[in-house]
Design a protein around this motif. Structure first.
Motif, PDB file in Angstrom:
ATOM      1  N   GLU A 193      30.340  45.698  37.437  1.00 21.15           N
ATOM      2  CA  GLU A 193      30.877  44.395  37.045  1.00 21.15           C
ATOM      3  C   GLU A 193      32.371  44.308  37.373  1.00 21.15           C
ATOM      4  O   GLU A 193      32.859  43.280  37.871  1.00 21.15           O
ATOM      5  CB  GLU A 193      30.653  44.176  35.553  1.00 21.15           C
ATOM      6  N   ILE A 194      33.087  45.376  37.109  1.00 16.83           N
ATOM      7  CA  ILE A 194      34.522  45.400  37.434  1.00 16.83           C
ATOM      8  C   ILE A 194      34.719  45.286  38.945  1.00 16.83           C
ATOM      9  O   ILE A 194      35.628  44.587  39.422  1.00 16.83           O
ATOM     10  CB  ILE A 194      35.174  46.680  36.896  1.00 16.83           C
ATOM     11  N   GLN A 238      34.622  41.775  39.955  1.00 25.20           N
ATOM     12  CA  GLN A 238      35.858  41.080  39.584  1.00 25.20           C
ATOM     13  C   GLN A 238      36.985  41.389  40.576  1.00 25.20           C
ATOM     14  O   GLN A 238      37.813  40.516  40.876  1.00 25.20           O
ATOM     15  CB  GLN A 238      36.272  41.479  38.168  1.00 25.20           C
ATOM     16  N   ASP A 276      36.531  39.133  43.554  1.00 27.06           N
ATOM     17  CA  ASP A 276      37.012  37.776  43.248  1.00 27.06           C
ATOM     18  C   ASP A 276      38.542  37.722  43.322  1.00 27.06           C
ATOM     19  O   ASP A 276      39.114  36.738  43.798  1.00 27.06           O
ATOM     20  CB  ASP A 276      36.544  37.357  41.847  1.00 27.06           C
ATOM     21  N   PHE A 277      39.178  38.773  42.854  1.00 25.81           N
ATOM     22  CA  PHE A 277      40.641  38.863  42.903  1.00 25.81           C
ATOM     23  C   PHE A 277      41.126  38.827  44.352  1.00 25.81           C
ATOM     24  O   PHE A 277      42.080  38.108  44.688  1.00 25.81           O
ATOM     25  CB  PHE A 277      41.082  40.159  42.216  1.00 25.81           C
TER      26      PHE A 277
END
Length: 376
Positions: free
Chosen positions: A347-348, A351, A354-355
């Motif tokens: 999950e990280i 993210q 997305d960053f």
């Protein structure tokens, strides 16, 4: 094979085929002449008693210029023509290679200039020179203005060749472009820093015979604050912790294990995983001072905006943590000492992607020279 080699082979094939065809035609003509000589309405010279038959000359495929055959001269001409074409192609290839090298050099100079003075993150400070000036004269003066507060100041020059490039000894420039970085990881360029910069810039310009063009302070401050907001909102650092399952690790023993894992041990006690090109992927902290002899917790830290997505810094850091987990008998935990599952790590990772997308959309790609300047 290269395109040049394929072209030469093709041209050689055409010439060989032409020579072969020409010789076949000559052979056919010679055969017809023989047939006519032995036709029924002619005397058979071979049957004449006491007469010496005429000497017969067959077509020759020799490339010797002195050979009497019909095809020899043509073969030599074809070979010479092929050599001429090949030489011409070699010349074209050499010229093309030289042009490509020159273009690559121009692109490299342009990229180097953009890395110093970047309209995306710098306030531009144009300087019109009264006359062309050499880099030897400009550099000592320009180097007196390197910082505005804690913001770096750089200069590039427009060369007589018509290109923006870093100013170097031996170069000749018709105009200059300065740039002061609008924001850093800590602060934005402020009014006091800008005012001091303008004062020093004008004094320096007088010394080199230049006229500066100073942007409006209000506009510059607005741009600086906007850029700093972006930097502050994307100043992301991700940590993964390793907690000992037993007794604390001895630092002396730990150093050997970390070096085997690929870490570089810096003089200041930091542990850095190199990226293979002079940079770093992530770092490791023992969470204790240099005076301590043991530690029960390690922290791997990724500076997200400073590592390009292609390097997969987060994936490399997690892989390293898993390897150390086995080697050191540890558990991967978060900042609250809770175990991190594979699902949580995935999950990280999403993210992080997305960053990276957000940074690309802002034209400040993670790991780029632009990002490294802002997040240094």
């Amino acid at each position: 094979m290269t395109d040049l080699q394929l072209s030469l082979i093709g041209i050689a094939g055409v010439f060989v085929a032409g020579v072969y065809s020409y010789n076949k035609i000559q052979e056919y003509r010679a055969r017809k002449s023989v047939d006519r000589a032995f036709a029924n309405d002619h005397d058979d010279v071979l049957m004449r008693v006491g007469e010496v038959p005429a000497t017969r000359h067959e077509p020759s495929f020799s490339t010797d210029e002195d050979a009497p055959g019909l095809a020899g001269g043509e073969a030599s001409a074809a070979a010479a023509a092929l050599e001429a074409v090949a030489a011409g192609l070699d010349g074209e290839a050499a010229e093309r290679a030289a042009n490509e090298a020159a273009e690559a050099a121009r692109n490299a100079r342009a990229e180097a200039a953009l890395a110093l003075v970047d309209p995306q993150i710098d306030c531009l400070l144009p300087l019109a020179l009264e006359s062309a000036a050499r880099g030897d004269k400009l550099l000592p003066v320009l180097q007196t203005l390197r910082m505005a507060g804690n913001k770096p100041v750089h200069f590039i020059g427009y060369s007589v060749a018509g290109e923006w490039e870093p100013i170097v000894h031996g170069g000749v420039y018709t105009k200059l472009q300065g740039g002061v970085q609008l924001a850093s990881r800590t602060t934005a360029l402020n009014e006091l820093e800008y005012s001091e910069l303008v004062t020093r810039l004008r004094a320096m310009a007088d010394e080199i015979g230049a006229e500066p063009e100073v942007p409006d302070m209000i506009e510059v401050m607005a741009e600086a604050r906007n850029l700093h907001r972006f930097v502050a909102s994307h100043d992301a650092q991700l940590g993964v912790n390793l907690q000992s399952n037993g007794a604390p690790w001895a630092i002396a023993t730990l150093i050997g294990a970390l070096e085997k894992q690929g870490f570089d041990v810096r003089p200041d006690g930091r542990y850095v995983m190199p990226d293979g090109e002079g940079g770093s992927l992530f770092s490791l902290s023992t969470n204790v001072t240099l005076a301590e002899e043991t530690t029960a917790r390690l922290t791997l830290l990724l500076d997200v905006p400073c590592v390009a997505p292609a390097r997969d810094g987060f994936g490399a850091m997690v892989a390293c943590a898993r390897s150390l987990m086995t080697r050191l008998d540890a558990t991967i935990v978060d900042d609250y000492n809770q175990p991190l599952s594979d699902a949580s790590l995935e999950e990280i990772a999403g993210q992080v992607q997305d960053f990276y997308t957000e940074m690309n959309d802002a034209e400040i790609p993670a790991g780029s020279a632009r990002a490294l300047r802002l997040f240094s």
